[in-house]
Scaffold this motif. Structure first.
Motif, PDB file in Angstrom:
ATOM      1  N   THR A   1      66.316  37.474  58.678  1.00 38.98           N
ATOM      2  CA  THR A   1      67.555  38.142  59.092  1.00 38.98           C
ATOM      3  C   THR A   1      68.026  37.693  60.478  1.00 38.98           C
ATOM      4  O   THR A   1      68.886  38.335  61.076  1.00 38.98           O
ATOM      5  CB  THR A   1      67.366  39.672  59.094  1.00 38.98           C
ATOM      6  OG1 THR A   1      66.287  40.015  59.989  1.00 38.98           O
ATOM      7  CG2 THR A   1      67.045  40.185  57.703  1.00 38.98           C
TER       8      THR A   1
ATOM      9  N   GLY B   1      66.575  37.909  63.235  1.00 37.11           N
ATOM     10  CA  GLY B   1      66.302  38.956  64.207  1.00 37.11           C
ATOM     11  C   GLY B   1      65.073  38.720  65.056  1.00 37.11           C
ATOM     12  O   GLY B   1      64.597  39.640  65.716  1.00 37.11           O
TER      13      GLY B   1
ATOM     14  N   PHE C   1      70.502  39.714  66.855  1.00 43.22           N
ATOM     15  CA  PHE C   1      70.805  38.677  65.862  1.00 43.22           C
ATOM     16  C   PHE C   1      71.080  37.381  66.602  1.00 43.22           C
ATOM     17  O   PHE C   1      71.965  37.323  67.455  1.00 43.22           O
ATOM     18  CB  PHE C   1      72.027  39.090  65.037  1.00 43.22           C
ATOM     19  CG  PHE C   1      72.377  38.141  63.916  1.00 43.22           C
ATOM     20  CD1 PHE C   1      71.928  38.357  62.623  1.00 43.22           C
ATOM     21  CD2 PHE C   1      73.196  37.026  64.155  1.00 43.22           C
ATOM     22  CE1 PHE C   1      72.266  37.492  61.584  1.00 43.22           C
ATOM     23  CE2 PHE C   1      73.540  36.163  63.127  1.00 43.22           C
ATOM     24  CZ  PHE C   1      73.075  36.390  61.837  1.00 43.22           C
TER      25      PHE C   1
ATOM     26  N   VAL D   1      71.321  44.054  58.258  1.00 41.39           N
ATOM     27  CA  VAL D   1      71.469  44.128  59.715  1.00 41.39           C
ATOM     28  C   VAL D   1      72.098  45.456  60.111  1.00 41.39           C
ATOM     29  O   VAL D   1      73.202  45.785  59.667  1.00 41.39           O
ATOM     30  CB  VAL D   1      72.335  42.960  60.229  1.00 41.39           C
ATOM     31  CG1 VAL D   1      72.555  43.059  61.733  1.00 41.39           C
ATOM     32  CG2 VAL D   1      71.683  41.631  59.881  1.00 41.39           C
TER      33      VAL D   1
ATOM     34  N   LYS E   1      75.192  44.345  65.461  1.00 41.56           N
ATOM     35  CA  LYS E   1      76.395  43.533  65.243  1.00 41.56           C
ATOM     36  C   LYS E   1      77.286  43.549  66.483  1.00 41.56           C
ATOM     37  O   LYS E   1      78.406  44.070  66.477  1.00 41.56           O
ATOM     38  CB  LYS E   1      77.144  44.039  64.013  1.00 41.56           C
ATOM     39  CG  LYS E   1      76.319  43.926  62.733  1.00 41.56           C
ATOM     40  CD  LYS E   1      77.036  44.537  61.535  1.00 41.56           C
ATOM     41  CE  LYS E   1      76.199  44.424  60.270  1.00 41.56           C
ATOM     42  NZ  LYS E   1      76.866  45.036  59.096  1.00 41.56           N
TER      43      LYS E   1
END
Length: 285
Positions: free
Chosen positions: A23, A25, A77, A201, A206
């Motif tokens: 992801t 991350g 992210f 996410v 975001k």
């Protein structure tokens, strides 16, 4: 080998999980242009880009490990580098070269003969040139039938990129569109496919600085690709790679694969948008 492939997503790697890597991350990845961390990536030789990797996987990983995380694992992210780390991890987990492992468990079973980390020399004539936009127009980045991807790489490229064809790409997409089944037989666990293709996410991640401006407008991220979270194409699983590859899979099973061999940039985004719009109109017609 099991009938389906179901990886353990919570395996920890010094505090970073496989889920974090899938992801984007992990805390490693592309940094906002002009930031000190972006400069540090460039100085360490691990900056993301469309050019082939220029160091072996172990050296790349060691260089990456000298850099600080942009955020704690799971709390942000940053695109790109997690996939290179996954390649190295998969190779170490399998105990064989990642090329051989992928061939055994993915490419051969799905009928993808032309997907690999390199192109055999006797097939070099099938490899198109690669381009990027420069001041005077298109500039050749990789020559027709030549360049880094022809013949076995000179070093371990477990962290590198794959070459493929539209037909092979379509076979992979078709399996995902069919819920993990290939020609009617189980291949991937259907639950895993559902997890891959839903937004993983959290909204708190975001942020405007996590990728390019506006990226999160109606978009989330699953495992390895973006997911449309609203709008006309809600549920679409898709991505556009740095060398101008573009695909999407809609919930109704519609698939689009478009390979340009032109590095993504401001000039290419409208082209991809037009292709996607035209593909949709052709289907409607």
């Amino acid at each position: 080998m099991p009938d389906t492939l179901t990886p353990t997503l919570d395996r920890h790697i010094d505090g970073i999980t496989v889920r974090d890597l899938l992801t984007n991350g992990s805390g490693y990845g592309m940094q906002p242009g002009g930031s000190p961390l972006a400069a540090a990536y460039r100085d360490a030789g691990v900056e993301a880009g469309a050019d082939p990797v220029d160091s072996c996987a172990d050296d790349w990983l060691v260089a990456l490990a000298t850099l600080p995380l942009a955020h704690q694992p799971g709390d942000g992210f940053r695109y790109h580098h997690g996939f290179g780390i996954l390649g190295v991890l998969l190779q170490r987990f399998a105990g064989i070269p990642v090329e051989e492992y992928l061939r055994r468990v993915v490419f051969d079973p799905l009928g993808m003969p032309d997907t690999s980390l390199f192109v055999p020399e006797d097939q070099a004539h099938r490899l198109p040139a690669a381009y990027r936009h420069g001041e005077s127009g298109l500039e050749e980045a990789e020559p027709l039938g030549g360049g880094f991807y022809v013949g076995e790489p000179p070093f371990d490229t477990a962290h590198g990129e794959l070459v493929s064809t539209a037909a092979d790409y379509h076979r992979l997409c078709r399996m995902l569109a069919d819920g993990g089944r290939h020609e009617g037989d189980p291949f991937l666990d259907p639950d895993l496919v559902r997890e891959m293709t839903r937004d993983q996410v959290p909204e708190s991640v975001k942020t405007p600085d996590s990728f390019f401006p506006g990226f999160w407008d109606g978009i989330g991220w699953g495992y390895g690709g973006s997911v449309a979270t609203g709008g006309e194409h809600e549920g679409r699983y898709a991505w556009s790679g740095g060398q101008g590859t573009d695909f999407y899979i809609d919930p109704d099973g519609t698939i689009s694969v478009f390979l340009t061999q032109v590095e993504l940039g401001d000039a290419m985004w409208p082209v991809l948008g037009e292709v996607q719009a035209n593909a949709a109109s052709l289907l409607e017609g």
